[in-house]
Design an enzyme around this catalytic site. Structure first.
Site, PDB file in Angstrom:
ATOM      1  N   LYS A   1       0.813  -1.230   0.000  1.00 18.31           N
ATOM      2  CA  LYS A   1       0.000   0.000   0.000  1.00 18.31           C
ATOM      3  C   LYS A   1       0.845   1.279   0.000  1.00 18.31           C
ATOM      4  O   LYS A   1       0.418   2.303  -0.516  1.00 18.31           O
ATOM      5  CB  LYS A   1      -0.955   0.013   1.202  1.00 18.31           C
ATOM      6  CG  LYS A   1      -2.127  -0.943   1.049  1.00 18.31           C
ATOM      7  CD  LYS A   1      -3.100  -0.784   2.207  1.00 18.31           C
ATOM      8  CE  LYS A   1      -4.214  -1.796   2.127  1.00 18.31           C
ATOM      9  NZ  LYS A   1      -5.206  -1.635   3.195  1.00 18.31           N
TER      10      LYS A   1
ATOM     11  N   ASP B   1      -9.729   3.323   2.213  1.00 21.05           N
ATOM     12  CA  ASP B   1      -9.859   2.807   3.593  1.00 21.05           C
ATOM     13  C   ASP B   1     -10.361   3.914   4.533  1.00 21.05           C
ATOM     14  O   ASP B   1     -11.095   3.634   5.484  1.00 21.05           O
ATOM     15  CB  ASP B   1      -8.515   2.282   4.114  1.00 21.05           C
ATOM     16  CG  ASP B   1      -8.149   0.928   3.513  1.00 21.05           C
ATOM     17  OD1 ASP B   1      -9.065   0.178   3.111  1.00 21.05           O
ATOM     18  OD2 ASP B   1      -6.937   0.618   3.433  1.00 21.05           O
TER      19      ASP B   1
HETATM   20  P1  NDP Z   1      -0.137  -3.958   9.421  1.00 23.21           P
HETATM   21  O1  NDP Z   1       0.687  -5.180   9.253  1.00 23.21           O
HETATM   22  O2  NDP Z   1       0.269  -2.669   8.784  1.00 23.21           O
HETATM   23  O3  NDP Z   1      -0.264  -3.642  11.026  1.00 23.21           O
HETATM   24  C1  NDP Z   1      -0.542  -4.684  11.942  1.00 23.21           C
HETATM   25  C2  NDP Z   1      -0.813  -4.089  13.319  1.00 23.21           C
HETATM   26  O4  NDP Z   1      -1.215  -5.142  14.199  1.00 23.21           O
HETATM   27  C3  NDP Z   1       0.434  -3.448  13.962  1.00 23.21           C
HETATM   28  O5  NDP Z   1       0.021  -2.336  14.730  1.00 23.21           O
HETATM   29  C4  NDP Z   1       0.953  -4.581  14.867  1.00 23.21           C
HETATM   30  O6  NDP Z   1       1.696  -4.118  15.980  1.00 23.21           O
HETATM   31  C5  NDP Z   1      -0.370  -5.146  15.350  1.00 23.21           C
HETATM   32  N1  NDP Z   1      -0.267  -6.525  15.849  1.00 23.21           N
HETATM   33  C6  NDP Z   1      -0.135  -7.659  15.118  1.00 23.21           C
HETATM   34  N2  NDP Z   1      -0.137  -8.737  15.937  1.00 23.21           N
HETATM   35  C7  NDP Z   1      -0.262  -8.259  17.214  1.00 23.21           C
HETATM   36  C8  NDP Z   1      -0.314  -8.870  18.500  1.00 23.21           C
HETATM   37  N3  NDP Z   1      -0.243 -10.211  18.625  1.00 23.21           N
HETATM   38  N4  NDP Z   1      -0.454  -8.094  19.579  1.00 23.21           N
HETATM   39  C9  NDP Z   1      -0.534  -6.746  19.463  1.00 23.21           C
HETATM   40  N5  NDP Z   1      -0.509  -6.100  18.258  1.00 23.21           N
HETATM   41  C10 NDP Z   1      -0.356  -6.853  17.158  1.00 23.21           C
HETATM   42  O7  NDP Z   1      -1.609  -4.390   8.983  1.00 23.21           O
HETATM   43  P2  NDP Z   1      -2.859  -3.444   8.592  1.00 23.21           P
HETATM   44  O8  NDP Z   1      -2.805  -2.226   9.418  1.00 23.21           O
HETATM   45  O9  NDP Z   1      -2.947  -3.303   7.131  1.00 23.21           O
HETATM   46  O10 NDP Z   1      -4.093  -4.378   9.032  1.00 23.21           O
HETATM   47  C11 NDP Z   1      -4.413  -4.604  10.382  1.00 23.21           C
HETATM   48  C12 NDP Z   1      -5.709  -5.415  10.469  1.00 23.21           C
HETATM   49  O11 NDP Z   1      -6.792  -4.677   9.905  1.00 23.21           O
HETATM   50  C13 NDP Z   1      -5.669  -6.748   9.707  1.00 23.21           C
HETATM   51  O12 NDP Z   1      -6.304  -7.703  10.507  1.00 23.21           O
HETATM   52  C14 NDP Z   1      -6.496  -6.493   8.469  1.00 23.21           C
HETATM   53  O13 NDP Z   1      -7.168  -7.661   8.033  1.00 23.21           O
HETATM   54  C15 NDP Z   1      -7.512  -5.467   8.978  1.00 23.21           C
HETATM   55  N6  NDP Z   1      -8.000  -4.596   7.902  1.00 23.21           N
HETATM   56  C16 NDP Z   1      -9.358  -4.524   7.698  1.00 23.21           C
HETATM   57  C17 NDP Z   1      -9.868  -3.719   6.708  1.00 23.21           C
HETATM   58  C18 NDP Z   1     -11.341  -3.684   6.486  1.00 23.21           C
HETATM   59  O14 NDP Z   1     -11.762  -3.199   5.435  1.00 23.21           O
HETATM   60  N7  NDP Z   1     -12.166  -4.136   7.421  1.00 23.21           N
HETATM   61  C19 NDP Z   1      -8.992  -2.881   5.859  1.00 23.21           C
HETATM   62  C20 NDP Z   1      -7.579  -2.991   6.199  1.00 23.21           C
HETATM   63  C21 NDP Z   1      -7.121  -3.829   7.182  1.00 23.21           C
HETATM   64  P3  NDP Z   1       3.306  -3.887  15.884  1.00 23.21           P
HETATM   65  O15 NDP Z   1       3.487  -2.617  15.101  1.00 23.21           O
HETATM   66  O16 NDP Z   1       3.732  -3.748  17.296  1.00 23.21           O
HETATM   67  O17 NDP Z   1       3.859  -5.092  15.182  1.00 23.21           O
END
Ligand code: NDP
Length: 282
Positions: free
Chosen positions: A70, A106
């Site tokens: 993205k 988004d």
């Molecule tokens: P990214 O990979 O950019 O970010 C992931 C985030 O999740 C980070 O803040 C990461 O923290 C955190 N994270 C992952 N695992 C854990 C854990 N076990 N404990 C605490 N924090 C955790 O992904 P996106 O931002 O693109 O997507 C995030 C979620 O949103 C996904 O599940 C995706 O499916 C969903 N989504 C839904 C959309 C919709 O239309 N409904 C659109 C876009 C996304 P850290 O930085 O510390 O690693």
């Protein structure tokens, strides 16, 4: 009557095999009788630039971009609209006579389900879980609403929480980073809790339980599979209102459809396509 020439759209990402966008967009094209089709391509990071060139050669009509491209895709596009510039990420590209223009739907996808519920943001305290790509689009969307008192950003990686808080401040929001293991110190005071982490995707327990959610608050889990995550269950137990991740998924897709076709998206058809897979939430 002669049929319009077929237009092909796609989604690129890695992984992409789980994407629900092809089903949802093809259902929308069919419902409006458009001679359009939508497919998914797995594009590894090392092949992003070459893949964008290939999409130019085949004159793709438009495409969606998902994890992990993205942000990286932006440098291969010709133009960015205001949403893409603000969110610092692109999830939708339109091919306008050879010019690839990037958008971020988004932001709209996130805020529209709240606007539809006529949510009053005045004085609102927001707790945002996560500081990844989706969280950044959410901060950008919140910055366009008036009166939000503060946004607390809880993330495991504190550097990312701090960076997103600073970006939010530049957009005019009052933001505070918070260590992720302290979420339950902030959640009881939050009027809106948003989960933008991937917690829930694998049925993990919610980091916030019902004892730490304010009655009458709004809890929005952007994770859409499963439809009913543990956070949503906890929110219902706490008598909070819930917003489901599938609502955002439909809205971001509907806005992309509208950018591509100039027609109003058939949201009910798109919803039926998604919930046919998920099953209706109770
Ligand atoms: P990214 O990979 O950019 O970010 C992931 C985030 O999740 C980070 O803040 C990461 O923290 C955190 N994270 C992952 N695992 C854990 C854990 N076990 N404990 C605490 N924090 C955790 O992904 P996106 O931002 O693109 O997507 C995030 C979620 O949103 C996904 O599940 C995706 O499916 C969903 N989504 C839904 C959309 C919709 O239309 N409904 C659109 C876009 C996304 P850290 O930085 O510390 O690693």
């Amino acid at each position: 009557m002669e049929r319009a020439p077929v237009k092909t759209y796609c989604i690129i990402g890695d992984p992409v095999h789980h994407s629900l966008s092809p089903g949802m967009q093809n259902a929308a094209f069919n419902a409006l009788g458009l001679n359009c089709t939508y497919i998914a391509f797995r594009v590894p990071t090392s092949e992003l630039e070459a893949s964008i060139q290939s999409l130019r050669s085949i004159k793709i009509a438009g495409f969606n971009v998902t994890i992990p491209h993205k942000v990286a895709v932006m440098k291969y596009l010709d133009e960015l609209d205001a949403t893409a510039k603000k969110a610092g990420a692109v999830n939708t590209v339109n091919n306008i006579e050879g010019v690839f223009k990037g958008y971020n739907t988004d932001m709209h996808g996130f805020i529209e389900p709240l606007r539809r519920r006529k949510v009053d943001f005045e004085g609102m305290s927001v707790l945002l879980l996560g500081a990844g790509g989706a969280a950044r689009a959410i901060v950008a969307a919140l910055s366009e609403e008036k009166g939000i008192a503060k946004v607390v950003i809880a993330n495991r990686d504190q550097k990312k929480a701090g960076e997103l808080a600073r970006a939010g401040e530049k957009m005019g929001l009052k933001c505070e980073p918070l260590p992720f293991d302290k979420v339950t110190t902030a959640s009881p005071d939050a009027d809106l809790v948003v989960n933008a982490t991937s917690i829930g995707l694998s049925n993990e327990p919610s980091p916030v339980d019902s004892d730490h959610i304010k009655k009458g608050s709004i809890v929005y889990d952007i994770v859409y599979r499963p439809v009913v995550t543990d956070l949503i269950e906890q929110a219902k137990m706490a008598q909070a209102s819930v917003v489901y991740g599938y609502e955002m998924l439909i809205e971001q897709g509907a806005r992309a459809f509208e950018i591509w076709t100039g027609l109003e998206a058939p949201r009910e058809v798109m919803k039926k396509n998604l919930l046919g897979i998920f099953g209706e939430p109770t």
